[in-house]
Scaffold this motif. Structure first.
Motif, PDB file in Angstrom:
ATOM      1  N   UNK A  60      26.742  46.362  22.611  1.00 61.17           N
ATOM      2  CA  UNK A  60      26.817  44.913  22.452  1.00 61.17           C
ATOM      3  C   UNK A  60      27.254  44.230  23.738  1.00 61.17           C
ATOM      4  N   UNK A  61      28.229  44.820  24.406  1.00 65.07           N
ATOM      5  CA  UNK A  61      28.741  44.223  25.646  1.00 65.07           C
ATOM      6  C   UNK A  61      27.699  44.216  26.758  1.00 65.07           C
ATOM      7  N   UNK A  62      26.805  45.200  26.749  1.00 68.18           N
ATOM      8  CA  UNK A  62      25.773  45.290  27.781  1.00 68.18           C
ATOM      9  C   UNK A  62      24.631  44.306  27.558  1.00 68.18           C
ATOM     10  N   UNK A  63      24.577  43.712  26.387  1.00 65.61           N
ATOM     11  CA  UNK A  63      23.505  42.783  26.067  1.00 65.61           C
ATOM     12  C   UNK A  63      23.822  41.383  26.588  1.00 65.61           C
TER      13      UNK A  63
ATOM     14  N   UNK B 235      19.845  61.784  24.849  1.00 73.37           N
ATOM     15  CA  UNK B 235      20.667  62.920  25.275  1.00 73.37           C
ATOM     16  C   UNK B 235      22.019  62.986  24.581  1.00 73.37           C
ATOM     17  N   UNK B 236      22.527  61.838  24.137  1.00 71.56           N
ATOM     18  CA  UNK B 236      23.763  61.806  23.337  1.00 71.56           C
ATOM     19  C   UNK B 236      23.654  60.681  22.325  1.00 71.56           C
ATOM     20  N   UNK B 237      24.472  60.758  21.290  1.00 76.89           N
ATOM     21  CA  UNK B 237      24.523  59.668  20.330  1.00 76.89           C
ATOM     22  C   UNK B 237      25.037  58.386  20.964  1.00 76.89           C
ATOM     23  N   UNK B 238      25.998  58.508  21.869  1.00 82.98           N
ATOM     24  CA  UNK B 238      26.561  57.326  22.531  1.00 82.98           C
ATOM     25  C   UNK B 238      25.474  56.556  23.269  1.00 82.98           C
ATOM     26  N   UNK B 239      24.583  57.284  23.960  1.00 78.97           N
ATOM     27  CA  UNK B 239      23.551  56.592  24.733  1.00 78.97           C
ATOM     28  C   UNK B 239      22.461  56.001  23.847  1.00 78.97           C
ATOM     29  N   UNK B 240      22.366  56.446  22.599  1.00 80.48           N
ATOM     30  CA  UNK B 240      21.465  55.762  21.668  1.00 80.48           C
ATOM     31  C   UNK B 240      21.968  54.335  21.465  1.00 80.48           C
ATOM     32  N   UNK B 241      23.206  54.214  21.032  1.00 80.32           N
ATOM     33  CA  UNK B 241      23.741  52.884  20.730  1.00 80.32           C
ATOM     34  C   UNK B 241      23.859  52.008  21.969  1.00 80.32           C
ATOM     35  N   UNK B 242      24.360  52.569  23.047  1.00 83.49           N
ATOM     36  CA  UNK B 242      24.541  51.744  24.246  1.00 83.49           C
ATOM     37  C   UNK B 242      23.204  51.317  24.840  1.00 83.49           C
ATOM     38  N   UNK B 243      22.172  52.141  24.685  1.00 84.04           N
ATOM     39  CA  UNK B 243      20.864  51.806  25.239  1.00 84.04           C
ATOM     40  C   UNK B 243      20.004  50.963  24.321  1.00 84.04           C
ATOM     41  N   UNK B 244      20.055  51.241  23.040  1.00 79.93           N
ATOM     42  CA  UNK B 244      19.200  50.526  22.087  1.00 79.93           C
ATOM     43  C   UNK B 244      19.705  49.102  21.849  1.00 79.93           C
ATOM     44  N   UNK B 245      20.990  48.969  21.519  1.00 74.64           N
ATOM     45  CA  UNK B 245      21.532  47.651  21.168  1.00 74.64           C
ATOM     46  C   UNK B 245      21.418  46.680  22.335  1.00 74.64           C
ATOM     47  N   UNK B 246      21.609  47.196  23.545  1.00 78.04           N
ATOM     48  CA  UNK B 246      21.626  46.315  24.719  1.00 78.04           C
ATOM     49  C   UNK B 246      20.263  45.770  25.095  1.00 78.04           C
ATOM     50  N   UNK B 247      19.170  46.390  24.599  1.00 73.97           N
ATOM     51  CA  UNK B 247      17.856  45.944  25.070  1.00 73.97           C
ATOM     52  C   UNK B 247      16.978  45.337  23.980  1.00 73.97           C
ATOM     53  N   UNK B 248      17.481  45.234  22.750  1.00 66.93           N
ATOM     54  CA  UNK B 248      16.634  44.740  21.664  1.00 66.93           C
ATOM     55  C   UNK B 248      16.512  43.221  21.626  1.00 66.93           C
TER      56      UNK B 248
ATOM     57  N   UNK C  29       9.042  48.666  17.111  1.00 66.09           N
ATOM     58  CA  UNK C  29      10.373  48.774  17.706  1.00 66.09           C
ATOM     59  C   UNK C  29      10.453  50.000  18.608  1.00 66.09           C
ATOM     60  N   UNK C  30       9.950  51.129  18.139  1.00 71.46           N
ATOM     61  CA  UNK C  30      10.014  52.355  18.941  1.00 71.46           C
ATOM     62  C   UNK C  30       9.176  52.217  20.207  1.00 71.46           C
ATOM     63  N   UNK C  31       8.034  51.565  20.131  1.00 70.74           N
ATOM     64  CA  UNK C  31       7.212  51.346  21.328  1.00 70.74           C
ATOM     65  C   UNK C  31       7.991  50.551  22.374  1.00 70.74           C
ATOM     66  N   UNK C  32       8.725  49.531  21.929  1.00 71.43           N
ATOM     67  CA  UNK C  32       9.533  48.731  22.857  1.00 71.43           C
ATOM     68  C   UNK C  32      10.648  49.584  23.477  1.00 71.43           C
ATOM     69  N   UNK C  33      11.360  50.309  22.625  1.00 73.77           N
ATOM     70  CA  UNK C  33      12.480  51.102  23.120  1.00 73.77           C
ATOM     71  C   UNK C  33      12.014  52.202  24.067  1.00 73.77           C
ATOM     72  N   UNK C  34      10.888  52.807  23.767  1.00 72.83           N
ATOM     73  CA  UNK C  34      10.379  53.901  24.600  1.00 72.83           C
ATOM     74  C   UNK C  34      10.155  53.449  26.039  1.00 72.83           C
ATOM     75  N   UNK C  35       9.885  52.159  26.219  1.00 68.24           N
ATOM     76  CA  UNK C  35       9.576  51.650  27.560  1.00 68.24           C
ATOM     77  C   UNK C  35      10.635  50.710  28.122  1.00 68.24           C
ATOM     78  N   UNK C  36      11.717  50.484  27.375  1.00 68.24           N
ATOM     79  CA  UNK C  36      12.723  49.531  27.847  1.00 68.24           C
ATOM     80  C   UNK C  36      14.168  49.989  27.715  1.00 68.24           C
ATOM     81  N   UNK C  37      14.468  50.983  26.897  1.00 68.80           N
ATOM     82  CA  UNK C  37      15.860  51.427  26.727  1.00 68.80           C
ATOM     83  C   UNK C  37      16.279  52.229  27.957  1.00 68.80           C
ATOM     84  N   UNK C  38      17.191  51.687  28.716  1.00 66.49           N
ATOM     85  CA  UNK C  38      17.529  52.281  30.018  1.00 66.49           C
ATOM     86  C   UNK C  38      18.189  53.658  29.883  1.00 66.49           C
ATOM     87  N   UNK C  39      18.995  53.843  28.835  1.00 66.69           N
ATOM     88  CA  UNK C  39      19.639  55.152  28.681  1.00 66.69           C
ATOM     89  C   UNK C  39      18.655  56.227  28.235  1.00 66.69           C
TER      90      UNK C  39
END
Length: 394
Positions: free
Chosen positions: A143-146, A109-122, A257-267
């Motif tokens: 990074x801080x959320x990880x 929904x936003x660029x911010x939520x890409x980074x905050x959601x992707x980096x924190x769950x990888x 990677x996309x399969x993981x993010x699709x089911x785990x990125x909280x944002x």
């Protein structure tokens, strides 16, 4: 008054600058964003926008958004995970993946939520996230959320990056996250050297192309393409709110990677999906930048002309290589004052102060669009020179 209110009532820094008449934020724009905008009943030259391709007011983009609202409604009333996936989202994801040279993409929904959601769950507790110390705030928050171990290296200092990699367990995941174009200074990440270190230390690379998409590379495919390193970059992030004239963002990577993010990125899972209008507008903008190479050519013609004019006028502009031109002031009060003087002369620019930069590196940020004319650039340089000289900066 409660304890929270008592604590926060002590925060009066904005009010101090308001009292001085130089508060530079939340200025109201009364129409479409272009090279000129309506503000306070008169026109102001806009040099503070990230609309590099100049498409925010393009009638084709606007019409695409209107048509999508008519077909799909004003919103999706749910997350992509549940009831909020449209065929339009899937089409945009497929075209973005192809555009940036990856297997698949996910739209947020936003660029911010890409980074905050992707980096924190990888990565997990035994892994490492390594960032440039001038990475965007959304990368910092991700990074801080990880739960992973977190390391930073000095800006574009490859020797320091190698030192950080040497601290890592060789058998753990080492995720290097970097801006392709640094949003305040306008310089580029040293991707060739980062890729060399990736192979030496078996690391993974994620590049934020927020300010590279639509600007660098073939058809505006970004900094990774500009360096010919797309295949070496594991994750490519981009946003719609700049060159794609909309709101939202995406991550592109290989299928696993996309399969993981699709089911785990909280944002992604727990945010409402991007609106039909925003999705369609971004898709139309993507088509335009691919079909109109003259737009990218115009952006670089304007950028190179502006860089030359600012250097000739004696401004300190650092190592910028992009349409982002920092004019260093190196004083917070003067940064606000010069922003006000420029605005009074009819030029909209943005001040950059801590925490967006170090206290000794305050600046005003000029940004170019494909639609800026040489006459507009000349006018801005002339008026900014006047403002800087009035404050004894130049």
């Amino acid at each position: 008054m409660g304890l929270l209110q008592e604590k926060l009532a002590k925060y009066n820094l904005p009010q101090q600058f308001m009292a001085k008449g130089v508060y530079p934020y939340f200025r109201e724009i009364e129409g479409k964003q272009g090279t000129e905008v309506e503000m306070g009943g008169h026109k102001v030259l806009m040099f503070g926008s990230n609309a590099y391709t100049g498409l925010t007011g393009d009638e084709r983009v606007i019409e695409a958004g209107i048509n999508a609202m008519r077909k799909y409604g004003s919103g999706c009333a749910g997350s992509r995970f549940l009831n909020g996936t449209l065929d339009l989202h899937v089409q945009l994801e497929k075209e973005l993946a192809t555009f940036v040279g990856k297997d698949e993409a996910l739209c947020f929904s936003t660029g911010f939520t890409v980074n905050s959601g992707v980096i924190s769950c990888l990565t997990d507790r035994n892994d490492y996230i390594i960032c440039d110390d001038r990475d965007h705030a959304s990368i910092v928050d991700g990074r801080r959320l990880s739960f992973s171990q977190q390391l930073k290296y000095k800006h574009n200092d490859m020797a320091d990056l190698e030192k950080q990699l040497q601290k890592c367990n060789p058998d753990s995941v080492k995720l290097i996250v970097v801006d392709g174009v640094f949003s305040m200074e306008g310089d580029l990440a040293n991707l060739p050297e980062i890729v060399r270190l990736k192979h030496k230390y078996n690391a993974t690379i994620m590049v934020d192309e927020a300010h590279g998409l639509g600007v660098f590379g073939k058809q505006g495919r970004g900094v990774c393409d500009h360096f010919g390193l797309t295949d070496e970059i594991d994750l490519i992030m981009g946003t719609f709110s700049k060159s794609l004239a909309s709101i939202g963002g995406f991550i592109a990577a290989d299928e696993s990677i996309i399969n993981w993010l699709r089911h785990n990125a909280r944002t992604y899972i727990f945010s409402a999906s991007n609106t039909p209008a925003a999705t369609a507008a971004a898709l139309e903008a993507l088509h335009i930048i691919q079909n109109e190479p003259e737009r990218l050519e115009a952006l670089w013609e304007a950028t190179n002309y502006a860089l030359k004019r600012f250097r000739e006028a004696g401004f300190e502009i650092g190592a910028t290589e992009s349409p982002i031109i920092p004019l260093y002031v190196r004083d917070t009060d003067k940064t606000f004052m010069v922003t006000k003087l420029a605005f009074d002369e009819g030029v909209f620019i943005n001040p950059v102060i801590p925490p967006a930069c170090a206290p000794q590196d305050t600046l005003v940020r000029v940004a170019l669009m494909a639609t800026h004319t040489k006459e507009q650039i000349d006018s801005a340089v002339e008026k900014l020179t006047k403002a800087f000289k009035a404050l004894d900066i130049l």
